[in-house]
Design a protein around this motif. Structure first.
Motif, PDB file in Angstrom:
ATOM      1  N   ASP A 155      -6.796   7.159   5.894  1.00  0.00           N
ATOM      2  CA  ASP A 155      -5.600   7.220   6.762  1.00  0.00           C
ATOM      3  C   ASP A 155      -4.419   7.809   6.003  1.00  0.00           C
ATOM      4  O   ASP A 155      -3.639   8.586   6.561  1.00  0.00           O
ATOM      5  N   LEU A 156      -4.288   7.423   4.722  1.00  0.00           N
ATOM      6  CA  LEU A 156      -3.199   7.930   3.885  1.00  0.00           C
ATOM      7  C   LEU A 156      -3.283   9.445   3.735  1.00  0.00           C
ATOM      8  O   LEU A 156      -2.281  10.156   3.887  1.00  0.00           O
ATOM      9  N   ILE A 157      -4.481   9.943   3.449  1.00  0.00           N
ATOM     10  CA  ILE A 157      -4.676  11.373   3.220  1.00  0.00           C
ATOM     11  C   ILE A 157      -4.405  12.184   4.481  1.00  0.00           C
ATOM     12  O   ILE A 157      -3.808  13.261   4.434  1.00  0.00           O
ATOM     13  N   SER A 158      -4.824  11.662   5.624  1.00  0.00           N
ATOM     14  CA  SER A 158      -4.730  12.423   6.882  1.00  0.00           C
ATOM     15  C   SER A 158      -3.393  12.253   7.603  1.00  0.00           C
ATOM     16  O   SER A 158      -3.071  13.028   8.497  1.00  0.00           O
ATOM     17  N   SER A 159      -2.622  11.247   7.215  1.00  0.00           N
ATOM     18  CA  SER A 159      -1.372  10.972   7.939  1.00  0.00           C
ATOM     19  C   SER A 159      -0.271  11.961   7.553  1.00  0.00           C
ATOM     20  O   SER A 159      -0.258  12.492   6.441  1.00  0.00           O
ATOM     21  N   PRO A 160       0.672  12.211   8.461  1.00  0.00           N
ATOM     22  CA  PRO A 160       1.804  13.085   8.139  1.00  0.00           C
ATOM     23  C   PRO A 160       2.837  12.321   7.298  1.00  0.00           C
ATOM     24  O   PRO A 160       2.754  11.097   7.160  1.00  0.00           O
ATOM     25  N   LEU A 161       3.793  13.048   6.735  1.00  0.00           N
ATOM     26  CA  LEU A 161       4.873  12.397   5.991  1.00  0.00           C
ATOM     27  C   LEU A 161       5.716  11.535   6.922  1.00  0.00           C
ATOM     28  O   LEU A 161       5.884  11.857   8.110  1.00  0.00           O
ATOM     29  N   GLU A 162       6.241  10.439   6.386  1.00  0.00           N
ATOM     30  CA  GLU A 162       7.087   9.553   7.189  1.00  0.00           C
ATOM     31  C   GLU A 162       8.370  10.284   7.599  1.00  0.00           C
ATOM     32  O   GLU A 162       8.876  11.140   6.855  1.00  0.00           O
ATOM     33  N   ASP A 163       8.868   9.926   8.769  1.00  0.00           N
ATOM     34  CA  ASP A 163      10.120  10.516   9.246  1.00  0.00           C
ATOM     35  C   ASP A 163      11.298  10.007   8.417  1.00  0.00           C
ATOM     36  O   ASP A 163      11.248   8.933   7.828  1.00  0.00           O
ATOM     37  N   THR A 177      26.918  13.000  12.643  1.00  0.00           N
ATOM     38  CA  THR A 177      26.093  12.424  11.581  1.00  0.00           C
ATOM     39  C   THR A 177      24.623  12.434  12.013  1.00  0.00           C
ATOM     40  O   THR A 177      24.312  12.716  13.175  1.00  0.00           O
ATOM     41  N   LEU A 178      23.728  12.104  11.087  1.00  0.00           N
ATOM     42  CA  LEU A 178      22.306  12.005  11.427  1.00  0.00           C
ATOM     43  C   LEU A 178      22.074  10.936  12.491  1.00  0.00           C
ATOM     44  O   LEU A 178      21.226  11.094  13.363  1.00  0.00           O
ATOM     45  N   LEU A 179      22.866   9.857  12.438  1.00  0.00           N
ATOM     46  CA  LEU A 179      22.758   8.821  13.462  1.00  0.00           C
ATOM     47  C   LEU A 179      23.074   9.402  14.837  1.00  0.00           C
ATOM     48  O   LEU A 179      22.431   9.071  15.837  1.00  0.00           O
ATOM     49  N   GLY A 180      24.089  10.272  14.893  1.00  0.00           N
ATOM     50  CA  GLY A 180      24.441  10.906  16.155  1.00  0.00           C
ATOM     51  C   GLY A 180      23.302  11.741  16.698  1.00  0.00           C
ATOM     52  O   GLY A 180      23.054  11.778  17.912  1.00  0.00           O
ATOM     53  N   VAL A 181      22.572  12.406  15.810  1.00  0.00           N
ATOM     54  CA  VAL A 181      21.434  13.237  16.221  1.00  0.00           C
ATOM     55  C   VAL A 181      20.264  12.355  16.669  1.00  0.00           C
ATOM     56  O   VAL A 181      19.492  12.735  17.549  1.00  0.00           O
ATOM     57  N   GLN A 182      20.150  11.158  16.059  1.00  0.00           N
ATOM     58  CA  GLN A 182      19.009  10.267  16.337  1.00  0.00           C
ATOM     59  C   GLN A 182      19.364   9.148  17.315  1.00  0.00           C
ATOM     60  O   GLN A 182      18.799   8.066  17.255  1.00  0.00           O
ATOM     61  N   GLN A 183      20.284   9.417  18.242  1.00  0.00           N
ATOM     62  CA  GLN A 183      20.710   8.370  19.173  1.00  0.00           C
ATOM     63  C   GLN A 183      19.574   7.829  20.032  1.00  0.00           C
ATOM     64  O   GLN A 183      19.629   6.698  20.503  1.00  0.00           O
ATOM     65  N   GLN A 184      18.535   8.636  20.207  1.00  0.00           N
ATOM     66  CA  GLN A 184      17.407   8.179  21.033  1.00  0.00           C
ATOM     67  C   GLN A 184      16.685   7.002  20.394  1.00  0.00           C
ATOM     68  O   GLN A 184      15.923   6.280  21.071  1.00  0.00           O
ATOM     69  N   LEU A 185      16.916   6.766  19.090  1.00  0.00           N
ATOM     70  CA  LEU A 185      16.271   5.649  18.409  1.00  0.00           C
ATOM     71  C   LEU A 185      16.999   4.324  18.644  1.00  0.00           C
ATOM     72  O   LEU A 185      16.489   3.260  18.307  1.00  0.00           O
ATOM     73  N   LEU A 186      18.217   4.416  19.168  1.00  0.00           N
ATOM     74  CA  LEU A 186      18.989   3.202  19.422  1.00  0.00           C
ATOM     75  C   LEU A 186      18.418   2.453  20.629  1.00  0.00           C
ATOM     76  O   LEU A 186      17.821   3.058  21.526  1.00  0.00           O
ATOM     77  N   SER A 187      18.624   1.151  20.637  1.00  0.00           N
ATOM     78  CA  SER A 187      18.125   0.356  21.771  1.00  0.00           C
ATOM     79  C   SER A 187      18.918   0.702  23.030  1.00  0.00           C
ATOM     80  O   SER A 187      20.071   1.144  22.963  1.00  0.00           O
ATOM     81  N   PHE A 199       0.842  -1.189   0.000  1.00  0.00           N
ATOM     82  CA  PHE A 199       0.000   0.000   0.000  1.00  0.00           C
ATOM     83  C   PHE A 199       0.884   1.248   0.000  1.00  0.00           C
ATOM     84  O   PHE A 199       1.978   1.263   0.565  1.00  0.00           O
ATOM     85  N   LEU A 200       0.392   2.289  -0.647  1.00  0.00           N
ATOM     86  CA  LEU A 200       1.158   3.527  -0.788  1.00  0.00           C
ATOM     87  C   LEU A 200       1.573   4.121   0.554  1.00  0.00           C
ATOM     88  O   LEU A 200       0.793   4.119   1.516  1.00  0.00           O
ATOM     89  N   LYS A 201       2.800   4.636   0.596  1.00  0.00           N
ATOM     90  CA  LYS A 201       3.238   5.436   1.736  1.00  0.00           C
ATOM     91  C   LYS A 201       2.948   6.903   1.397  1.00  0.00           C
ATOM     92  O   LYS A 201       2.821   7.281   0.232  1.00  0.00           O
ATOM     93  N   LYS A 202       2.887   7.723   2.416  1.00  0.00           N
ATOM     94  CA  LYS A 202       2.532   9.135   2.204  1.00  0.00           C
ATOM     95  C   LYS A 202       3.559   9.841   1.310  1.00  0.00           C
ATOM     96  O   LYS A 202       3.179  10.616   0.414  1.00  0.00           O
ATOM     97  N   ASN A 203       4.847   9.568   1.531  1.00  0.00           N
ATOM     98  CA  ASN A 203       5.861  10.244   0.705  1.00  0.00           C
ATOM     99  C   ASN A 203       5.771   9.809  -0.758  1.00  0.00           C
ATOM    100  O   ASN A 203       6.006  10.609  -1.673  1.00  0.00           O
ATOM    101  N   GLN A 204       5.421   8.537  -1.012  1.00  0.00           N
ATOM    102  CA  GLN A 204       5.235   8.069  -2.389  1.00  0.00           C
ATOM    103  C   GLN A 204       4.039   8.761  -3.028  1.00  0.00           C
ATOM    104  O   GLN A 204       4.105   9.199  -4.185  1.00  0.00           O
ATOM    105  N   TYR A 205       2.954   8.865  -2.259  1.00  0.00           N
ATOM    106  CA  TYR A 205       1.742   9.527  -2.754  1.00  0.00           C
ATOM    107  C   TYR A 205       2.044  10.978  -3.119  1.00  0.00           C
ATOM    108  O   TYR A 205       1.664  11.466  -4.190  1.00  0.00           O
ATOM    109  N   LYS A 206       2.761  11.682  -2.232  1.00  0.00           N
ATOM    110  CA  LYS A 206       3.082  13.091  -2.476  1.00  0.00           C
ATOM    111  C   LYS A 206       4.003  13.255  -3.684  1.00  0.00           C
ATOM    112  O   LYS A 206       3.878  14.222  -4.446  1.00  0.00           O
ATOM    113  N   GLN A 207       4.951  12.315  -3.848  1.00  0.00           N
ATOM    114  CA  GLN A 207       5.831  12.363  -5.015  1.00  0.00           C
ATOM    115  C   GLN A 207       5.025  12.261  -6.302  1.00  0.00           C
ATOM    116  O   GLN A 207       5.270  12.980  -7.269  1.00  0.00           O
TER     117      GLN A 207
END
Length: 596
Positions: free
Chosen positions: A236-244, A283-293, A198-206
């Motif tokens: 849900d697709l129309i109302s959802s925000p873009l994926e992170d 790096t972006l990984l350094g900024v997103q460290q909270q996503l690490l386990s 099923f379409l993702k929001k970013n694909q739909y917007k593209q």
């Protein structure tokens, strides 16, 4: 000591100048369910509101062929305006294009008729006399399909014709939305799916972002065709925000971080654990460290990556469990340097080394098949599904020496024979090796016949896939060449791979290669020039553009001047390179014994 990461990256503001002279395009989004069209409205309770009912006079046969009323939707805009139809699959693109043309009024064929015939002639030239029967049927109506099954030259010709307004309707896959800039007055999404997903929001917007042409159209509109069963998912697709957006260095993506670590040490950007950690914090990984386990910190991931590289013989050094020893210098090994210099995937570098080493023991040079096997890219293997009857037939056409290659790499003749006859097989053979050998057969046939059309038919593969394999093999052969240049034991491969890379890059008979080095000269044009007597780079560099126009069919004056200019520049560059070699040879050494 390595402490907590505190990113010191500064916020960068990039000034953007907006062109106020170009009027803003009004984009309207619609959803079509059965005979009703709804307009997307974020303020509405369900995300869209009623717009209009469709009142199309369809015969019973047409209703069966086109239950989604695509023909009615496209004929509201074409041929005056352009239209794109995004389809879930490649086959669906071709089916939609054929279906639309089957029921279009014959008057559509009169629109820019001569240019459409020129496009068909151009596609035949590209295909060495062959053209896809679907395109032959649809182009006269101003309709075509666009997906990865076409060759690069076919796609380019279709894109140019669409941009020029010769083609007014393209049935395409989602890849066109992310790549080529081909806008349209109306964009239709055939279904809210890409393949089975099923379409993702970013694909739909593209996709819907292709609707409306700034500076040309004042408006654009998108219509998503959905079934009743998908209504909630569409809401849900129309109302959802873009994926992170997430870093590709996150552990679940697996590959990126170790390649980066190897390059950091190899390029001497960071050679200690502390320096690597400091780099990674930015790096972006350094900024997103909270996503690490919670079990693994960024430092733990770095340590694990470095240890894996050391274990696989790509780096040298010793890591201590204590943070205080983070100043230990890391150095790159010969294999590690060859891997990053050759841009070889870390998942395959050891396998490539073993295969090259094994090749030294008995490289079959009766033909280039064994070399082609070594240059067949690993990342194409998973998409290969061998036809065993074709596999066996091609194997039987090989010489005894070439058949021995299959045994050397690990695919015995008995295995191929049993698979082709449907017999049970007890012996376990590596499927990756089987697929890789099959793809090397495709490349071997392609270099002999130099015709993508013939080879795609012989192997029941799309033209685009065969060309993609050829392009990937040319690139990978160059990577393997650079890999071998860093390892002295593989010196014998250097000359062999240099020539093979050139053959794969141009995929033409040897006499045409010098002509195809000239910008703007592809295979069909090179054949025309060669047959007209222009057989060398010097011939082209000294040619008269007016004479070229008279002698070469479908060659414009602008193209002729470009070819001559490019040939002169290329000849001059080669002459300068040779002169530099001469000067270097004649230069008097400064360290002659006894000289003052």
């Amino acid at each position: 000591m390595l402490g907590t990461c505190r990113s010191s990256c500064k916020q960068i503001t990039i000034p953007i100048t907006l062109d106020r002279s170009v009027p803003k395009v009004e984009l309207k989004e619609y959803i079509k369910i059965r005979d009703t069209i709804y307009e997307v409205d974020s303020k509405a309770e369900h995300g869209f509101t009623f717009s209009r009912l469709l009142h199309f006079k369809y015969s019973s046969n047409l209703e069966k062929a086109d239950p989604d009323h695509i023909i009615a939707l496209v004929t509201e805009v074409i041929p005056k305006y352009s239209c794109l139809i995004f389809c879930p699959t490649k086959k669906n693109c071709e089916n939609v294009a054929s279906m639309v043309c089957k029921y279009l009024n014959k008057d559509f064929t009169a629109h820019r008729e001569k240019e459409k015939q020129d496009l068909i002639k151009n596609l035949k030239t590209i295909g060495n006399g062959s053209i896809c029967p679907v395109l032959k049927q649809t182009i006269p109506f101003g309709v075509a399909y666009h997906h990865s099954g076409l060759t690069n030259d076919e796609r380019k010709s279709i894109e140019e014709a669409y941009s020029a307004g010769v083609l007014c309707l393209l049935a395409c896959t989602a890849t066109l939305a992310a790549g080529v800039n081909l806008p349209a007055r109306r964009v239709i999404l055939r279904a809210p799916y890409v393949a089975r997903e099923f379409l993702k929001k970013n694909q739909y917007k593209q996709m819907i972002g292709r609707a409306g042409r700034a500076g040309i159209d004042s408006a654009g509109e998108s219509i998503l065709i959905a079934q009743e069963k998908d209504k909630q998912l569409v809401q849900d697709l129309i109302s959802s925000p873009l994926e992170d957006c997430y870093s590709n260095l996150l552990p679940e993506f697996n590959k990126g971080i170790q390649s980066l670590l190897l390059s950091l040490v190899g390029l001497k950007i960071a050679v200690t654990l502390e320096e690597i950690y400091s780099f990674m914090c930015r790096t972006l990984l350094g900024v997103q460290q909270q996503l690490l386990s919670k079990e693994k910190s960024l430092l733990d991931i770095i340590k694990e990556g470095v240890e894996n590289l050391i274990e696989n013989g790509l780096l040298k050094g010793k890591l201590s469990e204590k943070d205080s020893n983070s100043q230990t210098m890391l150095t790159i090994t010969r294999l590690g340097k060859a891997t990053y210099k050759g841009s070889i995937d870390l998942a395959h570098c050891n396998a490539l080394y073993r295969e090259l080493k094994k090749g030294l023991e008995g490289l079959v040079l009766e033909s280039n098949l064994h070399l082609l096997y070594l240059a067949t890219p690993y990342d194409m293997i998973d998409n290969c599904n061998p036809d065993w009857m074709i596999y066996l037939r091609l194997f039987n056409q090989l010489s005894p020496a070439e058949q021995r290659i299959a045994d050397i790499v690990g695919v015995p003749e008995s295995f191929i024979t049993k698979k082709a006859s449907g017999q049970a097989i007890r012996k376990n053979v590596d499927s990756a090796v089987i697929n890789r050998l099959y793809l090397s057969f495709v490349l071997y046939t392609l270099l002999k016949e130099t015709n993508v059309w013939n080879v795609s038919e012989k192997f029941s593969m799309s033209r685009g896939y065969v060309q993609s394999l050829l392009t990937s093999a040319a690139s990978f052969a160059s990577c393997v060449l650079h890999f071998c240049e860093e390892l002295e034991e593989f010196w014998v491969y250097k000359a062999l791979l240099t020539e093979l890379t050139k053959q794969l890059t141009y995929c033409v008979k040897a006499e045409l290669i010098p002509l195809m080095e000239v910008a703007g000269v592809l295979e069909a044009r090179a054949k025309q020039l060669y047959n007209a007597g222009y057989k060398t780079l010097a011939h082209l560099a000294n040619a008269n553009p007016e004479t070229l126009v008279r002698m070469i069919e479908h060659l414009s004056r602008r193209q002729a001047k470009q070819i001559v200019s490019s040939a002169k520049m290329l000849l001059s560059e080669k002459a300068e390179a040779l002169q530099e070699e001469v000067d270097e040879l004649l230069r008097m050494p400064t360290d002659i014994p006894g000289a003052f």
